[in-house]
Motif scaffolding. Structure first.
Motif, short mmCIF file in Angstrom:
data_model
loop_
_atom_site.label_atom_id
_atom_site.label_comp_id
_atom_site.label_asym_id
_atom_site.label_seq_id
_atom_site.Cartn_x
_atom_site.Cartn_y
_atom_site.Cartn_z
N ASN B 326 -44.59 -21.23 -34.30
CA ASN B 326 -44.32 -20.45 -33.09
C ASN B 326 -43.94 -21.36 -31.92
O ASN B 326 -43.04 -21.05 -31.14
CB ASN B 326 -45.53 -19.57 -32.74
CG ASN B 326 -46.80 -20.40 -32.53
OD1 ASN B 326 -47.04 -20.89 -31.45
ND2 ASN B 326 -47.60 -20.56 -33.58
N ASP B 376 -50.26 -15.85 -35.85
CA ASP B 376 -51.42 -15.02 -36.19
C ASP B 376 -52.67 -15.86 -36.43
O ASP B 376 -53.78 -15.37 -36.31
CB ASP B 376 -51.11 -14.14 -37.42
CG ASP B 376 -50.43 -14.91 -38.54
OD1 ASP B 376 -49.83 -15.97 -38.26
OD2 ASP B 376 -50.49 -14.46 -39.69
N ASN B 403 -46.79 -14.03 -39.45
CA ASN B 403 -46.21 -14.33 -40.77
C ASN B 403 -47.27 -14.34 -41.85
O ASN B 403 -47.04 -14.81 -42.96
CB ASN B 403 -45.42 -15.65 -40.74
CG ASN B 403 -46.24 -16.78 -40.15
OD1 ASN B 403 -47.46 -16.64 -39.99
ND2 ASN B 403 -45.61 -17.89 -39.83
C1 LIG Z 1 -57.59 -26.27 -33.44
C2 LIG Z 1 -56.58 -26.64 -34.47
N1 LIG Z 1 -56.91 -26.60 -35.78
C3 LIG Z 1 -56.01 -26.93 -36.72
C4 LIG Z 1 -54.74 -27.32 -36.39
C5 LIG Z 1 -53.73 -27.71 -37.48
N2 LIG Z 1 -52.61 -26.76 -37.48
C6 LIG Z 1 -51.42 -27.02 -36.89
S1 LIG Z 1 -50.35 -25.77 -36.98
C7 LIG Z 1 -51.43 -24.83 -37.85
C8 LIG Z 1 -51.07 -23.46 -38.28
C9 LIG Z 1 -50.85 -22.52 -37.17
O1 LIG Z 1 -50.74 -21.23 -37.70
P1 LIG Z 1 -50.29 -20.02 -36.80
O2 LIG Z 1 -51.05 -20.01 -35.54
O3 LIG Z 1 -50.35 -18.79 -37.62
O4 LIG Z 1 -48.81 -20.39 -36.39
P2 LIG Z 1 -47.46 -20.49 -37.25
O5 LIG Z 1 -47.30 -21.92 -37.65
O6 LIG Z 1 -47.57 -19.57 -38.40
O7 LIG Z 1 -46.43 -20.08 -36.25
C10 LIG Z 1 -52.63 -25.52 -38.07
C11 LIG Z 1 -53.78 -25.01 -38.82
C12 LIG Z 1 -54.44 -27.38 -35.01
N3 LIG Z 1 -53.24 -27.78 -34.57
N4 LIG Z 1 -55.35 -27.02 -34.07
#
Ligand SMILES: Cc1ncc(C[n+]2csc(CCOP(=O)(O)OP(=O)(O)O)c2C)c(N)n1
Lengths: 180, 494
Positions: B326, B376, B403
């Motif tokens: 995002n 999400d 997603n």
């Molecule tokens: C507090 C925290 N925990 C773990 C991470 C590692 N991390 C980076 S991006 C991500 C996934 C994010 O998922 P979502 O919010 O659904 O966004 P999308 O990538 O699907 O847009 C994770 C777990 C982080 N950046 N911050």
């Protein structure tokens, strides 16, 4: 490269932790660190002995400078300075070796500050090489215990490290912090 | 906030602010002075805990020091390279009374930020630029912090130098400007990464050569001489050795550099235009060869949603992002036109940052449209703040690019871990619309491309805290991508 750095800091709660934390947090080396009050009681001086490549040293000096409680950072590298460390050594002094130990202490202008039937406590003060040389000589005779103060250093001649020499952090081109 | 757990809960926020040079002053409660060190109820050594992630911090031991410390804290937080400052106040000190005298001035012996760049270094830099044939400007959050967008634009336009921004620098140069290359780095544009790789002179201003921006450092600008302007000397030559360091405030230094250019009109006349003409043509080719793109195939694409948000807000909304895809799609597809329109956790990459940041922005700018573009996963880190938005009547908008997975993690697993989707698929995603409604906020859903405009318009106009749950194509990836540790020129384009 081994560097001796002098750091003038505000004599405040937690400053030592800030400096020590900076070194551990960023993976910098500390060989020794020595702190004490200066002529001005609200300012302490730290002498730090550290090692690292030129670029690491550059970071160490800049990062130290960045701490709000740090007033002045001086790298003694390339400067004309004196440095001293005091070491207390408890050496074996068997009948067989007592004389030899005493001779060495005399040569190195050390002092025996405590005597017991089988050991001496010896005080040696000197620069790094002198201390190293002395320890190398007495080591074969048996060192029971060793405590070191870490080095302190000072410029030779008239020059003094004054805390009111305020420096704008990083100076003007980021390079002049390095050699001051 | 409350001593102990309240204080430790702020650590992530403080570290986030520290990494992105955001000035904040945090007041934490502490147990009674006499109890400090005794493992008292709700005691935590928050000064110790936050020492490495604050610019400075204080324990107030005597109420008579309070006014001076507060004055200093705000000064330190905002001056030089800004950052967080924490003030820890024991219970008895906060209850004590004293005569209030707020100091006029601060005097901190060891704190003297450098604002003016060294004139000699500035001259050297301009000379180097003049001798270059392939210059590029690489600018970061320092432009925004220092308020130097106007100066940057004037300088870049005067010399026709192409500009790339870091994530934190977006909005520091207009996203629709013909000289703009887009963001550089791991998810940077082809043109930006190629320009950096092939430049002979890189002019870095208020950027800190973060590994997400540089890729493999050995190959970053390996054909270039580097000029680095930064207010923080420790940022200079930390990751990459630079040729001309200039410690100073970006606005000051850029203004001064432009003056030096103007004093030497001869060197920067027709000969200059001629010298860099080939380079500018090359850069243009890169831009048209591989522009940012995505395929529209009837499914709901996250990039499309962001483009529509841009269109419907005229590029003028305050946008916050969460972390992950995002965030990167926002950086790529919401063309920021002005500074201070993007709030994102760049340095620490803190999921959960966006929504509270958006709420804060809405408090500060009640009349502006504030949108958090979320994932999400990330939104669930601080979704309870819906209560804050509703309680204070803050009409912030959250658009979830839903997603069904931790998309960025999923993408890495797809590309670099043989599609082993470990823990990245969210098997329990709440019904966000109902969740919003449960808090007393408004919830909308988007399933198809055709609904995007209608729902977004409704959301932006309803004057209430609103959550939009957009069910986007879960397979979509962020491209280009430079694999971790690879050189910027090794981009996967699709
Ligand atoms: C507090 C925290 N925990 C773990 C991470 C590692 N991390 C980076 S991006 C991500 C996934 C994010 O998922 P979502 O919010 O659904 O966004 P999308 O990538 O699907 O847009 C994770 C777990 C982080 N950046 N911050």
């Amino acid at each position: 490269m081994r560097h001796i750095i002098s750091v003038l800091v505000e004599n405040e709660f937690g400053v030592l932790a800030r400096v020590a934390g900076l070194f551990s947090g960023r993976g910098f080396n500390i060989e020794s660190l020595c702190v004490g009050e200066t002529l001005e009681p609200e300012i302490s001086s730290m002498t730090i002995v550290t090692t690292g490549s030129d670029s690491i040293l550059e970071q160490i000096l800049k990062q130290l400078n960045k701490l709000v409680n740090v007033i002045k950072v001086t790298d003694f590298q390339d400067a004309d300075y004196v440095s001293r460390e005091m070491v207390l050594v408890k050496v074996n002094a068997e009948e067989r070796t007592r004389e030899e130990v005493l001779r060495m202490i005399e040569i190195f202008r050390g002092r025996v500050v405590d005597v017991s039937p089988r050991s001496y406590v010896v005080e040696i003060t000197g620069n790094e090489e002198k201390v190293r040389a002395f320890l190398a000589l007495v080591r074969p005779l048996g060192i029971k215990e060793l405590v070191r103060t870490g080095s302190v250093a000072m410029m030779r001649g008239e020059k003094v490290m004054r805390a009111n020499d305020k420096q704008s952090k990083g100076g003007s081109n980021g390079e002049d912090v390095l050699r001051k | 906030m409350t001593s102990g757990p309240g204080a430790t809960n702020t650590v992530t926020g403080i570290a986030t602010a520290y990494m992105d040079s955001v000035p904040i002053v945090v007041f934490s409660g502490q147990v009674n002075t006499v109890l400090i060190g005794n493992d008292a109820f709700q005691e935590a050594d928050i000064v110790g805990i936050t020492r490495p992630c604050t610019k400075h911090n204080y324990l107030v031991r005597d109420v008579t020091e309070m006014a001076r410390i507060i004055k200093e804290a705000f000064y330190i937080a905002r001056s030089g390279r800004p950052g967080p400052v924490l003030i820890d106040i024991p219970k008895d000190v906060s209850a004590a009374l004293t005569e209030f005298t707020y100091p006029e001035k601060v005097r901190i012996r060891g704190y003297q930020p450098t604002y003016a760049g060294h004139p000699g270094q500035i001259k050297k830099a301009v000379k180097l630029i003049n001798s270059s044939k392939r210059p590029v400007l690489y600018t970061g959050g320092g432009i925004i912090t220092s308020g130097a967008a106007k100066e940057l634009r004037a300088f870049a336009e005067r010399l026709s130098i192409p500009v790339t921004n870091t994530l934190m620098g977006l909005g520091g140069f207009p996203g629709n400007h013909p000289q703009f290359l887009g963001m550089l780095g791991m998810h940077g544009t082809y043109a930006a990464n190629m320009a950096i790789t092939n430049a002979d002179t890189i002019i870095a201003v208020g950027a800190r050569f973060d590994d997400r921006a540089t890729g493999k450092v050995e190959e970053f600008g390996s054909r270039a001489k580097i000029i680095h302007v930064d207010i923080d000397p420790t940022s200079i030559s930390k990751n990459i050795r630079v040729d001309i360091p200039i410690v100073g405030d970006a606005k000051n230094v850029l203004r001064r550099m432009l003056q030096v250019v103007e004093e030497d009109k001869e060197s920067f006349g027709g000969a200059w235009d001629h010298a860099i003409a080939d380079w500018l043509r090359q850069v243009e080719r890169w831009k048209t060869e591989f522009p940012l793109s995505y395929t529209r195939n009837g499914t709901l694409k996250p990039q499309y949603v962001i483009e529509r948000i841009h269109e419907l807000t005229g590029g003028k909304a305050i946008i916050a992002t969460e972390v992950g895809q995002n965030q990167m799609w926002t950086a790529q597809f919401y063309k920021f036109l002005e500074p201070r329109r993007l709030m994102t956790s760049g340095g620490l990459g803190t999921m959960g940052y966006g929504f509270p940041a958006a709420i804060g922005a809405q408090v500060a700018y009640p009349d502006m449209l504030v949108v958090d573009i979320a994932g999400d996963g990330s939104i669930q880190m601080n979704i309870q703040e819906l209560a804050t938005a509703v309680q204070y009547g803050l009409p912030v908008k959250v658009v979830i690019l839903n997603n069904g997975c931790l998309g960025m993690v999923r993408q890495w697993q797809e590309l670099f871990y043989e599609k082993r989707y470990a823990i990245s698929v969210l098997e329990c995603v709440p019904n966000f619309v109902k969740l919003a409604e449960a808090y007393g906020a408004v919830g909308y859903e988007i399933e198809h491309e055709s609904e995007v405009d209608r729902v977004l318009k409704k959301a932006f106009a309803n004057g209430r805290p609103t959550l939009v749950d957009a069910h986007v194509n879960p397979e979509e990836g962020v491209y280009p991508i430079v694999p971790a540790g690879a050189a910027l020129s090794d981009m996967l384009l699709v």
